[in-house]
Design a protein around this motif. Sequence first.
Motif, PDB file in Angstrom:
ATOM      1  N   ILE A 163      55.125  45.222 -35.060  1.00 38.41           N
ATOM      2  CA  ILE A 163      54.943  43.606 -34.689  1.00 38.41           C
ATOM      3  C   ILE A 163      55.232  43.531 -33.136  1.00 38.41           C
ATOM      4  O   ILE A 163      56.114  44.117 -32.626  1.00 38.41           O
ATOM      5  CB  ILE A 163      56.256  42.967 -35.563  1.00 38.41           C
ATOM      6  CG1 ILE A 163      55.870  43.179 -37.122  1.00 38.41           C
ATOM      7  CG2 ILE A 163      56.171  41.394 -35.249  1.00 38.41           C
ATOM      8  CD1 ILE A 163      56.976  42.604 -37.831  1.00 38.41           C
ATOM      9  N   TYR A 164      54.478  42.710 -32.643  1.00 37.39           N
ATOM     10  CA  TYR A 164      54.455  42.056 -31.056  1.00 37.39           C
ATOM     11  C   TYR A 164      54.931  40.634 -31.099  1.00 37.39           C
ATOM     12  O   TYR A 164      53.903  39.755 -31.565  1.00 37.39           O
ATOM     13  CB  TYR A 164      53.318  42.688 -30.400  1.00 37.39           C
ATOM     14  CG  TYR A 164      52.791  43.937 -30.444  1.00 37.39           C
ATOM     15  CD1 TYR A 164      53.096  44.757 -29.684  1.00 37.39           C
ATOM     16  CD2 TYR A 164      52.289  44.786 -31.869  1.00 37.39           C
ATOM     17  CE1 TYR A 164      52.687  46.188 -29.409  1.00 37.39           C
ATOM     18  CE2 TYR A 164      51.832  45.873 -31.759  1.00 37.39           C
ATOM     19  CZ  TYR A 164      51.944  46.690 -30.635  1.00 37.39           C
ATOM     20  OH  TYR A 164      51.760  47.874 -30.686  1.00 37.39           O
ATOM     21  N   LYS A 165      56.078  40.409 -30.834  1.00 40.84           N
ATOM     22  CA  LYS A 165      56.643  39.148 -31.309  1.00 40.84           C
ATOM     23  C   LYS A 165      56.795  38.533 -29.939  1.00 40.84           C
ATOM     24  O   LYS A 165      57.932  39.074 -28.866  1.00 40.84           O
ATOM     25  CB  LYS A 165      57.788  38.989 -31.856  1.00 40.84           C
ATOM     26  CG  LYS A 165      58.272  37.455 -32.191  1.00 40.84           C
ATOM     27  CD  LYS A 165      59.449  37.728 -33.051  1.00 40.84           C
ATOM     28  CE  LYS A 165      60.377  36.224 -33.402  1.00 40.84           C
ATOM     29  NZ  LYS A 165      61.547  36.482 -34.346  1.00 40.84           N
ATOM     30  N   PHE A 166      56.229  37.449 -29.314  1.00 42.34           N
ATOM     31  CA  PHE A 166      56.321  36.818 -27.819  1.00 42.34           C
ATOM     32  C   PHE A 166      57.477  35.835 -28.088  1.00 42.34           C
ATOM     33  O   PHE A 166      57.602  34.882 -29.217  1.00 42.34           O
ATOM     34  CB  PHE A 166      55.107  35.998 -27.334  1.00 42.34           C
ATOM     35  CG  PHE A 166      53.922  37.195 -27.055  1.00 42.34           C
ATOM     36  CD1 PHE A 166      53.806  37.410 -25.805  1.00 42.34           C
ATOM     37  CD2 PHE A 166      53.215  37.620 -28.054  1.00 42.34           C
ATOM     38  CE1 PHE A 166      52.949  38.256 -25.482  1.00 42.34           C
ATOM     39  CE2 PHE A 166      52.002  38.500 -27.641  1.00 42.34           C
ATOM     40  CZ  PHE A 166      51.910  38.887 -26.462  1.00 42.34           C
ATOM     41  N   ASP A 167      58.357  35.874 -26.927  1.00 42.23           N
ATOM     42  CA  ASP A 167      59.466  34.662 -26.883  1.00 42.23           C
ATOM     43  C   ASP A 167      58.749  33.826 -26.226  1.00 42.23           C
ATOM     44  O   ASP A 167      57.483  33.716 -25.837  1.00 42.23           O
ATOM     45  CB  ASP A 167      60.527  35.045 -26.574  1.00 42.23           C
ATOM     46  CG  ASP A 167      60.678  35.509 -25.016  1.00 42.23           C
ATOM     47  OD1 ASP A 167      59.667  35.110 -24.109  1.00 42.23           O
ATOM     48  OD2 ASP A 167      61.646  36.172 -24.680  1.00 42.23           O
ATOM     49  N   LYS A 168      59.586  32.572 -26.093  1.00 40.01           N
ATOM     50  CA  LYS A 168      59.132  31.487 -25.124  1.00 40.01           C
ATOM     51  C   LYS A 168      58.818  31.528 -23.750  1.00 40.01           C
ATOM     52  O   LYS A 168      57.966  30.619 -23.134  1.00 40.01           O
ATOM     53  CB  LYS A 168      60.273  30.172 -25.263  1.00 40.01           C
ATOM     54  CG  LYS A 168      61.601  30.641 -24.393  1.00 40.01           C
ATOM     55  CD  LYS A 168      62.694  29.588 -24.502  1.00 40.01           C
ATOM     56  CE  LYS A 168      63.824  29.916 -23.851  1.00 40.01           C
ATOM     57  NZ  LYS A 168      64.905  28.901 -23.931  1.00 40.01           N
ATOM     58  N   ASN A 169      59.234  32.693 -22.983  1.00 42.79           N
ATOM     59  CA  ASN A 169      58.878  33.174 -21.961  1.00 42.79           C
ATOM     60  C   ASN A 169      57.812  34.310 -21.833  1.00 42.79           C
ATOM     61  O   ASN A 169      57.452  34.946 -20.526  1.00 42.79           O
ATOM     62  CB  ASN A 169      60.035  33.544 -21.038  1.00 42.79           C
ATOM     63  CG  ASN A 169      61.375  32.467 -20.899  1.00 42.79           C
ATOM     64  OD1 ASN A 169      60.901  31.448 -20.413  1.00 42.79           O
ATOM     65  ND2 ASN A 169      62.231  32.990 -21.218  1.00 42.79           N
ATOM     66  N   SER A 170      57.255  34.508 -23.111  1.00 43.46           N
ATOM     67  CA  SER A 170      56.242  35.271 -23.288  1.00 43.46           C
ATOM     68  C   SER A 170      56.680  36.772 -23.018  1.00 43.46           C
ATOM     69  O   SER A 170      55.844  37.739 -22.579  1.00 43.46           O
ATOM     70  CB  SER A 170      54.905  35.089 -22.279  1.00 43.46           C
ATOM     71  OG  SER A 170      54.327  34.010 -22.950  1.00 43.46           O
ATOM     72  N   ASN A 171      58.072  37.110 -23.088  1.00 40.44           N
ATOM     73  CA  ASN A 171      58.512  38.514 -22.978  1.00 40.44           C
ATOM     74  C   ASN A 171      58.081  39.070 -24.502  1.00 40.44           C
ATOM     75  O   ASN A 171      58.125  38.024 -25.516  1.00 40.44           O
ATOM     76  CB  ASN A 171      60.025  38.386 -22.663  1.00 40.44           C
ATOM     77  CG  ASN A 171      60.216  37.970 -21.209  1.00 40.44           C
ATOM     78  OD1 ASN A 171      59.409  38.443 -20.294  1.00 40.44           O
ATOM     79  ND2 ASN A 171      61.161  37.280 -21.158  1.00 40.44           N
ATOM     80  N   ILE A 172      58.144  40.260 -24.641  1.00 39.18           N
ATOM     81  CA  ILE A 172      57.650  40.794 -26.038  1.00 39.18           C
ATOM     82  C   ILE A 172      58.641  41.694 -26.753  1.00 39.18           C
ATOM     83  O   ILE A 172      59.238  42.457 -26.079  1.00 39.18           O
ATOM     84  CB  ILE A 172      56.420  41.281 -25.876  1.00 39.18           C
ATOM     85  CG1 ILE A 172      55.381  40.847 -25.198  1.00 39.18           C
ATOM     86  CG2 ILE A 172      56.008  42.103 -27.262  1.00 39.18           C
ATOM     87  CD1 ILE A 172      54.110  41.650 -25.004  1.00 39.18           C
ATOM     88  N   ASP A 173      58.990  41.261 -27.658  1.00 38.20           N
ATOM     89  CA  ASP A 173      59.812  42.404 -28.765  1.00 38.20           C
ATOM     90  C   ASP A 173      58.725  43.052 -29.692  1.00 38.20           C
ATOM     91  O   ASP A 173      58.005  42.508 -30.355  1.00 38.20           O
ATOM     92  CB  ASP A 173      60.666  41.429 -29.703  1.00 38.20           C
ATOM     93  CG  ASP A 173      62.093  41.018 -28.949  1.00 38.20           C
ATOM     94  OD1 ASP A 173      62.390  41.714 -27.950  1.00 38.20           O
ATOM     95  OD2 ASP A 173      62.844  40.037 -29.610  1.00 38.20           O
ATOM     96  N   ILE A 174      58.733  44.541 -29.364  1.00 40.79           N
ATOM     97  CA  ILE A 174      57.970  45.385 -30.083  1.00 40.79           C
ATOM     98  C   ILE A 174      58.896  45.968 -31.150  1.00 40.79           C
ATOM     99  O   ILE A 174      59.674  46.703 -30.895  1.00 40.79           O
ATOM    100  CB  ILE A 174      57.053  46.641 -29.339  1.00 40.79           C
ATOM    101  CG1 ILE A 174      56.182  45.651 -28.054  1.00 40.79           C
ATOM    102  CG2 ILE A 174      56.317  47.225 -30.094  1.00 40.79           C
ATOM    103  CD1 ILE A 174      55.798  46.835 -27.280  1.00 40.79           C
ATOM    104  N   ILE A 175      58.519  45.567 -32.329  1.00 38.70           N
ATOM    105  CA  ILE A 175      59.044  46.472 -33.504  1.00 38.70           C
ATOM    106  C   ILE A 175      58.231  47.443 -34.303  1.00 38.70           C
ATOM    107  O   ILE A 175      57.184  46.946 -34.608  1.00 38.70           O
ATOM    108  CB  ILE A 175      59.596  45.169 -34.436  1.00 38.70           C
ATOM    109  CG1 ILE A 175      60.318  44.372 -33.865  1.00 38.70           C
ATOM    110  CG2 ILE A 175      60.385  45.857 -35.695  1.00 38.70           C
ATOM    111  CD1 ILE A 175      60.536  42.912 -34.741  1.00 38.70           C
TER     112      ILE A 175
END
Length: 208
Positions: A50-62
């Motif tokens: 999973i590639y999850k973008f936050d409100k600043n478009s930083n990514i959490d890669i799970i």
Amino acid sequence: MKIQTLLLLLILFVISSCTTPPKKDINNEAAQMWIEESKNKIVMDNFQNIYKFDKNSNIDIIIYGYSNPTKYNLLKMSEKNKAVYYTKTKRQSFILSSLPTFNLYNLLESKKVYDPMYLTVDFNYRGDFKNNTVYRFKGFVIENGKLYIANNYNKYYMEKLENWLNKNGYGKDSYWKPYNGANWNEYPIPTEDDIDWDNVFLLGKLEK
């Protein structure tokens, strides 16, 4: 004397470029367009990563099978639709995940279980091994609402890596083994300039 000074400065530059925090450059129009297109969206690839973008478009890669995400921060735009991201890691972790024998992506691709217990490389071969902080870079591309990744490095970096592998071990690819005297401090840490933008592959569609 001048040549020695220049060589010293070059060495210091290479070391610092790998170990000092990258300088962000996201105040330009291209970066703002990237943020608007990707923020608060999510992509799941074919391997259920999973590639999850936050409100600043930083990514959490799970990574599938792992509960703790790895955060990648937006660094800058390489071109209009090509974004460079980075995360902080330790030299030992980077080497273990990058060595041909222990390549995490290849293990996932073949549906094998990634287990750190399988990592048999002993980083205490040399007492002066520097497990300092380094930065891992990834490149992402958005085209027609789809997210692509440039997960590999260009031929210039691969040549440096190949030279290090030949000098510090024996065997090829997954059969490569380090010499007892391998110099892990000289293992080449790639920079943002080593991203291979010519080879990208599809991760999936950006979803809300």
